[in-house]
Every structure is written in C-alpha cells, then in structure tokens.
Design a protein around this motif. Sequence first.
Motif, mmCIF file in Angstrom:
data_model
loop_
_atom_site.group_PDB
_atom_site.id
_atom_site.type_symbol
_atom_site.label_atom_id
_atom_site.label_comp_id
_atom_site.label_asym_id
_atom_site.label_seq_id
_atom_site.Cartn_x
_atom_site.Cartn_y
_atom_site.Cartn_z
ATOM 1 N N UNK A 43 0.806 -1.211 0.000
ATOM 2 C CA UNK A 43 0.000 0.000 0.000
ATOM 3 C C UNK A 43 0.841 1.264 0.000
ATOM 4 N N UNK A 44 1.890 1.272 0.818
ATOM 5 C CA UNK A 44 2.737 2.470 0.926
ATOM 6 C C UNK A 44 3.539 2.719 -0.347
ATOM 7 N N UNK A 45 4.124 1.674 -0.913
ATOM 8 C CA UNK A 45 4.886 1.831 -2.160
ATOM 9 C C UNK A 45 3.978 2.271 -3.307
ATOM 10 N N UNK A 46 2.772 1.712 -3.364
ATOM 11 C CA UNK A 46 1.834 2.094 -4.427
ATOM 12 C C UNK A 46 1.427 3.554 -4.286
ATOM 13 N N UNK A 74 -2.632 5.733 -11.462
ATOM 14 C CA UNK A 74 -3.687 6.057 -10.509
ATOM 15 C C UNK A 74 -4.738 4.957 -10.442
ATOM 16 N N UNK A 75 -5.030 4.331 -11.570
ATOM 17 C CA UNK A 75 -6.045 3.276 -11.590
ATOM 18 C C UNK A 75 -5.510 1.981 -10.994
ATOM 19 N N UNK A 76 -4.332 1.555 -11.457
ATOM 20 C CA UNK A 76 -3.865 0.212 -11.125
ATOM 21 C C UNK A 76 -2.901 0.157 -9.939
ATOM 22 N N UNK A 77 -2.055 1.145 -9.789
ATOM 23 C CA UNK A 77 -1.074 1.117 -8.700
ATOM 24 C C UNK A 77 -1.610 1.852 -7.476
ATOM 25 N N UNK A 78 -1.785 3.150 -7.586
ATOM 26 C CA UNK A 78 -2.329 3.905 -6.470
ATOM 27 C C UNK A 78 -3.748 3.515 -6.142
ATOM 28 N N UNK A 79 -4.519 3.071 -7.153
ATOM 29 C CA UNK A 79 -5.904 2.713 -6.930
ATOM 30 C C UNK A 79 -6.109 1.267 -6.540
ATOM 31 N N UNK A 81 -4.049 -1.451 -6.335
ATOM 32 C CA UNK A 81 -3.106 -2.076 -5.395
ATOM 33 C C UNK A 81 -3.368 -1.612 -3.961
ATOM 34 N N UNK A 82 -3.633 -0.310 -3.790
ATOM 35 C CA UNK A 82 -3.930 0.192 -2.443
ATOM 36 C C UNK A 82 -5.262 -0.339 -1.929
ATOM 37 N N UNK A 83 -6.240 -0.444 -2.821
ATOM 38 C CA UNK A 83 -7.534 -0.982 -2.426
ATOM 39 C C UNK A 83 -7.387 -2.417 -1.920
ATOM 40 N N UNK A 84 -6.604 -3.217 -2.631
ATOM 41 C CA UNK A 84 -6.362 -4.598 -2.207
ATOM 42 C C UNK A 84 -5.617 -4.634 -0.872
ATOM 43 N N UNK A 85 -4.628 -3.749 -0.732
ATOM 44 C CA UNK A 85 -3.895 -3.691 0.545
ATOM 45 C C UNK A 85 -4.846 -3.373 1.691
ATOM 46 N N UNK A 86 -5.781 -2.468 1.444
ATOM 47 C CA UNK A 86 -6.764 -2.131 2.468
ATOM 48 C C UNK A 86 -7.647 -3.308 2.822
ATOM 49 N N UNK A 104 -7.550 5.843 0.176
ATOM 50 C CA UNK A 104 -6.687 6.460 -0.823
ATOM 51 C C UNK A 104 -6.632 5.660 -2.114
ATOM 52 N N UNK A 105 -6.930 4.355 -2.041
ATOM 53 C CA UNK A 105 -7.122 3.619 -3.279
ATOM 54 C C UNK A 105 -8.310 4.174 -4.045
ATOM 55 N N UNK A 106 -9.389 4.461 -3.317
ATOM 56 C CA UNK A 106 -10.567 5.066 -3.934
ATOM 57 C C UNK A 106 -10.262 6.476 -4.434
ATOM 58 N N UNK A 107 -9.419 7.209 -3.674
ATOM 59 C CA UNK A 107 -9.039 8.554 -4.123
ATOM 60 C C UNK A 107 -8.373 8.513 -5.485
ATOM 61 N N UNK A 108 -7.387 7.628 -5.638
ATOM 62 C CA UNK A 108 -6.653 7.592 -6.900
ATOM 63 C C UNK A 108 -7.546 7.151 -8.054
#
Length: 227
Positions: A43-46, A74-79, A81-86, A104-108
């Motif tokens: 999540x942090x790296x994404x 924003x869709x695949x990494x920040x979005x 990947x972070x959503x999955x981490x959450x 923040x996955x939703x934000x991206x």
Amino acid sequence: MSSSLDVLEKGAVHASNPHINYSQTNGYAAPRPSKIANPGTLGLFSFASTTLILSLYNLGTRSITHPNVVVGMAVFCGGLAQLLAGMWEFPKGNAFGATAFTSFGAFWMSFATILIPGSGVGAAYTSAEEFDSALGIYLTTWAVLTFLLTIATLRKNLALITLFSLLTLTFIVLAGGAFSGIANVTKAGGGLGVVTALVAYYIGLSELLSAEDQALFHLPLGTFSKN
C-alpha cells in the motif's frame, strides 16, 4: 448416536474449511494463526509511486503540463493495489491501515476518472474557473479526511505522524492552487507531494525490512513506548 453425528459434522466442516483445526480435548474449532503477510509495504509503495509521479508533474518537471500519463498508475497502482492492501488489512485487524489504504485507493481511482476524457467529468464544465473551483472542493474534502487520519496517528509513531501531516498540508496547498489559479501555489503543493512520497517510501521500506528474517538493517519509525 450423537457422537457419530458430531464426527460426521466435523468431517463435513473440515472438508469445506480445511484451515480449521479441532481441539482434541473439547472438539471446538480452533482457527490457525493468520498466514496473511503484512500488506503495508504494498500500500505504501503504491501510494508513494503514484504520488511522486503526479507531484513531479505539478512541479512542472521537464515542462510537463498535462498529467494524463499518471492515469494508468492512478487506476492500477495507487488505486487497485492500495484498495487490495486495504482489504487485506481488515482480516489482520488493522482498522487504521484498512481505512487509510482503502480510502486512498478510492481517491486515486476517482482522480483518474477526472483525468480520463471519456469520463465526461472535465467536459461537463463550461469554464476553466468552474472546473478549478470544483477541483478545489474535491481536494479540500480529501484534506479533511487526511487530517482525521492524522489524529489517529498521534500515538502510533513519528513516521506516520509526519506522513499524514505532510499529506494533509499537500492537499490544502493544492486546493489553494486550484481555487486561486496561481501556478506557483500548485508547484508548492507538488514539492510537498514529493517529500510526502519519500516519507511513504521510507515507512514502506521499514515495514518490508522488519518482515525479513535476515534483513541487512532496519529503519526506525519513532514508535512510542506503551505505558
């Protein structure tokens, strides 16, 4: 007869749920310890990578004025990947991590939607001033959410306090740039975003190294002692 039914029932449950063990003394289900690895680094790296790219664009690096290359990130990494981490933080019992990464996955993903021409979001505005005002409100809302998360970090560690404080300030400055239309204000937000991304990288690397059995070194996070 009842004991035979119990055995059959346990066998059926075990067939569908092989991860459950049964105590030899009382027959009650005893779940095994969780094998879910710490999703924090993902999540942090994404978050850091996507934030770094967009922040460099906001700084006007190499005269870039169109940030659309960040859409995929924003869709695949920040979005995603972070959503999955959450989602993975939920079964670990980490409410803060689950809330922060999922949010923040939703934000991206939502920010990427704004930048995608086919979404029609940008085209719905008849003037640049109206769009900038709408974007300013959007960024202000995320500043409020990030500030609330910052409050929750105050007894965690210094690194997380620094990260969320910087991110709150970044959103505030970027919102100010959108409302005022002053390019230098947006550039200042970009500079803060770069520093925020570097702090996120640091925390992510610290968590990754702490999960290794034979890490070459460890990075301190400034954890508070528990009373």
